[in-house]
Design a protein around this motif. Sequence first.
Motif, PDB file in Angstrom:
ATOM      1  N   HIS A 116       0.829  -1.287  -0.126  1.00  0.00           N
ATOM      2  CA  HIS A 116      -0.029  -0.045  -0.036  1.00  0.00           C
ATOM      3  C   HIS A 116       0.793   1.203   0.039  1.00  0.00           C
ATOM      4  O   HIS A 116       0.400   2.442  -0.513  1.00  0.00           O
ATOM      5  CB  HIS A 116      -0.781   0.076   1.289  1.00  0.00           C
ATOM      6  N   TRP A 117       2.015   1.127   0.727  1.00  0.00           N
ATOM      7  CA  TRP A 117       2.947   2.462   0.735  1.00  0.00           C
ATOM      8  C   TRP A 117       3.495   2.689  -0.724  1.00  0.00           C
ATOM      9  O   TRP A 117       4.433   3.747  -0.840  1.00  0.00           O
ATOM     10  CB  TRP A 117       3.918   2.064   1.903  1.00  0.00           C
ATOM     11  N   ILE A 118       3.426   1.762  -1.602  1.00  0.00           N
ATOM     12  CA  ILE A 118       4.025   2.027  -2.972  1.00  0.00           C
ATOM     13  C   ILE A 118       2.759   2.523  -3.896  1.00  0.00           C
ATOM     14  O   ILE A 118       2.718   2.966  -4.812  1.00  0.00           O
ATOM     15  CB  ILE A 118       5.129   0.998  -3.518  1.00  0.00           C
ATOM     16  N   PHE A 119       1.793   1.480  -3.915  1.00  0.00           N
ATOM     17  CA  PHE A 119       0.435   1.277  -4.719  1.00  0.00           C
ATOM     18  C   PHE A 119      -0.046   2.578  -4.729  1.00  0.00           C
ATOM     19  O   PHE A 119      -0.271   3.294  -5.896  1.00  0.00           O
ATOM     20  CB  PHE A 119      -0.280   0.336  -4.343  1.00  0.00           C
ATOM     21  N   TRP A 120      -0.836   3.047  -3.633  1.00  0.00           N
ATOM     22  CA  TRP A 120      -1.500   4.275  -3.587  1.00  0.00           C
ATOM     23  C   TRP A 120      -0.627   5.515  -3.691  1.00  0.00           C
ATOM     24  O   TRP A 120      -1.250   6.444  -4.529  1.00  0.00           O
ATOM     25  CB  TRP A 120      -2.174   4.437  -2.157  1.00  0.00           C
ATOM     26  N   PRO A 121       0.356   5.747  -3.118  1.00  0.00           N
ATOM     27  CA  PRO A 121       1.229   6.916  -3.552  1.00  0.00           C
ATOM     28  C   PRO A 121       1.565   7.322  -5.064  1.00  0.00           C
ATOM     29  O   PRO A 121       1.571   8.011  -5.672  1.00  0.00           O
ATOM     30  CB  PRO A 121       2.731   6.893  -2.801  1.00  0.00           C
ATOM     31  N   SER A 122       1.741   5.866  -5.670  1.00  0.00           N
ATOM     32  CA  SER A 122       2.069   5.965  -7.121  1.00  0.00           C
ATOM     33  C   SER A 122       1.041   6.362  -7.866  1.00  0.00           C
ATOM     34  O   SER A 122       1.117   7.142  -8.817  1.00  0.00           O
ATOM     35  CB  SER A 122       2.541   4.555  -7.509  1.00  0.00           C
ATOM     36  N   LEU A 123      -0.271   5.781  -7.654  1.00  0.00           N
ATOM     37  CA  LEU A 123      -1.665   6.107  -8.356  1.00  0.00           C
ATOM     38  C   LEU A 123      -1.585   7.679  -7.995  1.00  0.00           C
ATOM     39  O   LEU A 123      -2.080   8.284  -9.149  1.00  0.00           O
ATOM     40  CB  LEU A 123      -2.525   5.250  -7.809  1.00  0.00           C
ATOM     41  N   ILE A 124      -1.603   8.045  -6.924  1.00  0.00           N
ATOM     42  CA  ILE A 124      -2.063   9.600  -6.641  1.00  0.00           C
ATOM     43  C   ILE A 124      -1.031  10.392  -7.480  1.00  0.00           C
ATOM     44  O   ILE A 124      -1.217  11.256  -8.010  1.00  0.00           O
ATOM     45  CB  ILE A 124      -1.789   9.674  -5.096  1.00  0.00           C
ATOM     46  N   VAL A 125       0.532   9.949  -7.543  1.00  0.00           N
ATOM     47  CA  VAL A 125       1.422  10.920  -8.201  1.00  0.00           C
ATOM     48  C   VAL A 125       1.067  10.745  -9.670  1.00  0.00           C
ATOM     49  O   VAL A 125       1.083  11.994 -10.234  1.00  0.00           O
ATOM     50  CB  VAL A 125       2.766  10.372  -7.847  1.00  0.00           C
ATOM     51  N   ILE A 126       0.816   9.708 -10.068  1.00  0.00           N
ATOM     52  CA  ILE A 126       0.519   9.386 -11.427  1.00  0.00           C
ATOM     53  C   ILE A 126      -0.640  10.352 -12.176  1.00  0.00           C
ATOM     54  O   ILE A 126      -0.656  11.157 -12.848  1.00  0.00           O
ATOM     55  CB  ILE A 126       0.256   7.923 -11.844  1.00  0.00           C
ATOM     56  N   LEU A 127      -1.793  10.351 -11.310  1.00  0.00           N
ATOM     57  CA  LEU A 127      -2.965  10.957 -11.633  1.00  0.00           C
ATOM     58  C   LEU A 127      -2.643  12.403 -11.392  1.00  0.00           C
ATOM     59  O   LEU A 127      -3.364  13.230 -12.397  1.00  0.00           O
ATOM     60  CB  LEU A 127      -4.110  10.516 -10.433  1.00  0.00           C
ATOM     61  N   LEU A 128      -2.172  12.866 -10.577  1.00  0.00           N
ATOM     62  CA  LEU A 128      -1.678  14.274 -10.182  1.00  0.00           C
ATOM     63  C   LEU A 128      -1.012  15.024 -11.204  1.00  0.00           C
ATOM     64  O   LEU A 128      -1.423  15.772 -11.877  1.00  0.00           O
ATOM     65  CB  LEU A 128      -1.354  14.561  -8.729  1.00  0.00           C
ATOM     66  N   VAL A 129       0.034  14.145 -11.322  1.00  0.00           N
ATOM     67  CA  VAL A 129       1.139  14.799 -12.511  1.00  0.00           C
ATOM     68  C   VAL A 129       0.474  14.766 -14.054  1.00  0.00           C
ATOM     69  O   VAL A 129       0.437  15.909 -14.597  1.00  0.00           O
ATOM     70  CB  VAL A 129       2.613  14.177 -12.394  1.00  0.00           C
ATOM     71  N   LEU A 158      -0.253  18.118 -16.122  1.00  0.00           N
ATOM     72  CA  LEU A 158       0.507  18.124 -17.367  1.00  0.00           C
ATOM     73  C   LEU A 158      -0.356  18.295 -18.462  1.00  0.00           C
ATOM     74  O   LEU A 158      -0.241  19.006 -19.781  1.00  0.00           O
ATOM     75  CB  LEU A 158       1.633  17.048 -17.628  1.00  0.00           C
ATOM     76  N   GLY A 159      -1.221  17.224 -18.331  1.00  0.00           N
ATOM     77  CA  GLY A 159      -2.268  17.336 -19.692  1.00  0.00           C
ATOM     78  C   GLY A 159      -3.020  18.574 -19.725  1.00  0.00           C
ATOM     79  O   GLY A 159      -3.216  19.454 -20.791  1.00  0.00           O
ATOM     80  N   ILE A 160      -3.623  18.841 -18.418  1.00  0.00           N
ATOM     81  CA  ILE A 160      -4.580  20.180 -18.547  1.00  0.00           C
ATOM     82  C   ILE A 160      -3.856  21.540 -18.909  1.00  0.00           C
ATOM     83  O   ILE A 160      -4.306  22.562 -19.498  1.00  0.00           O
ATOM     84  CB  ILE A 160      -5.194  20.185 -17.273  1.00  0.00           C
TER      85      ILE A 160
END
Length: 526
Positions: free
Chosen positions: A8-21, A25-27
């Motif tokens: 969970h300490w890799i899965f959720w931070p990774s998803l959050i970072v990916i979604l935010l970044v 960048l897209g918008i």
Amino acid sequence: MTKPQIDHWIFWPSLIVILLVTSYLGINQETAEPVLNELLTSITHNLDWAFQFLTFGMFAILIWLAVGRYGKVKLGGPEDQPEFSNFSWGAMLFCAGMGTSIMYWSMMEPLYYYIGPPFGIQARTEEAAEWALAYGMFHWGISAWALYALPTVTIAYSFFVRRQRSLKISTACSGVLGKYTDGWLGKAIDVMVIWSLVGGLGTSLGLGVPMISAVISEIFGIQQGLFLSIIIIVIWTILYTTSAYLGLYKGIRKLSDINVYMALALAVFVFLVGPTLFMLSNFTNSFGLMLQNFVHMSFYTDPIQAGGFPQSWTVFYWAWFAATAPFMGLFVARISRGRTIRELIGAVLLWGSLGGWLYFAVFGSYGLHLELNDLLPLTDILETEGGQAAVVAILKSLPLDWLVLPFFLVLGFIFLATSLDSSTYILSAIATKELKDGQEPARWHRVLWGVVQAALALSLLLIGGLKVVQTSTVIVSAPVIVMYVLLAVSLIKWLKADFAQDNVENYLIAKHLYQDKESSYVSEHG
């Protein structure tokens, strides 16, 4: 056997970072793109020396490992045998590293070098033509695969010899990181690796979707546009997610085998119907030119004329390959149990390079032949209509083009799918707490990452953000330089500690180490 559980300490931070970044960048791509491009230019121009030394240094370390006393060390226990045949093993490592990139650049790169050659050579001259194929083969040859090979050896040694129970870059760096491996630093490294993987997807799709779209448009007369691109991504998603769901043995291995057979068939066809003698002669001449100037090309930064060629091409490639190398290292390490360090290094450096050289020798030479003999104005098409149009023009010039184009289309879908199914598998492995020998990440976990990649690709396509994510991935390569140092030092430290005696052929040492690690794990985990 306990089922693999997500970290969970890799899965959720990774998803959050990916979604935010990616959302940011897209918008905000209009404001983000110039900043990222400026940062990329700054990295490739100010760190050109670092990437050149890094790449050549990795190659030197690998040669030392392969020919030295550690070359015979087996990646696994004394009784472990390879899980896959040599063909399937080579097919999977080649397909994971290449994707549709080799299909595109083997045709286009020599043309780019013909109109924009290195060393201050005048464009569109005989000398420029001589360097065109040589430089393409250099960029997709041993140096590039050396960037993949070093992480592979370290991760494989960590997983199969040191018996570390997680398939993560942070774990492979634990020889240096020590107690910080399981702390915030180790987690940050793994999250960065996941980001580089997702960005690698953006790079692959950013190149693959327009090329496949152009071929479909030519075959079926469908207008290129957003709808067609979405359909292409959906088909790719079904292919690579199904393959990742079936796993290494039933999915990824079989798709890679099919991929290699089809890629060889297309290359052999073009070789036989094209200017065969010119291809052989041009390859031979270019190979000699590359070997003779290998050291110069490896350290070429052009500081006096400052023409920008090495920064725009060589350094960019090394940065791109370095950013995606953790994925390759993790995947190829996972499929290499039972091989020796020498076998693994030889396979990655030689088979990977030979596959790239074959495509450049055939398709690169064929494109140059059309251009130099005024049979097809490929450089004009490249400059006015783009690379995708030039690829279609080359394919249409072949005999039986009505068959070649659909074959190329299917191969393109499979080629990228074999990279994406591997990346999906590794994303789920990184975000899994631990994996025992022969164990794979949970199927639902693999499918989940496949869906995440597809959703991100579609959303970025809709808002036009693939290019900025692609650029941001290469920027990640700057801290990856430090990761390479950690991996190299960890591996050498472990080898010296584990094989203190001079005679590494005596596998009682390895056997003792293997049993100790196994007993320790059993006592800790039951």
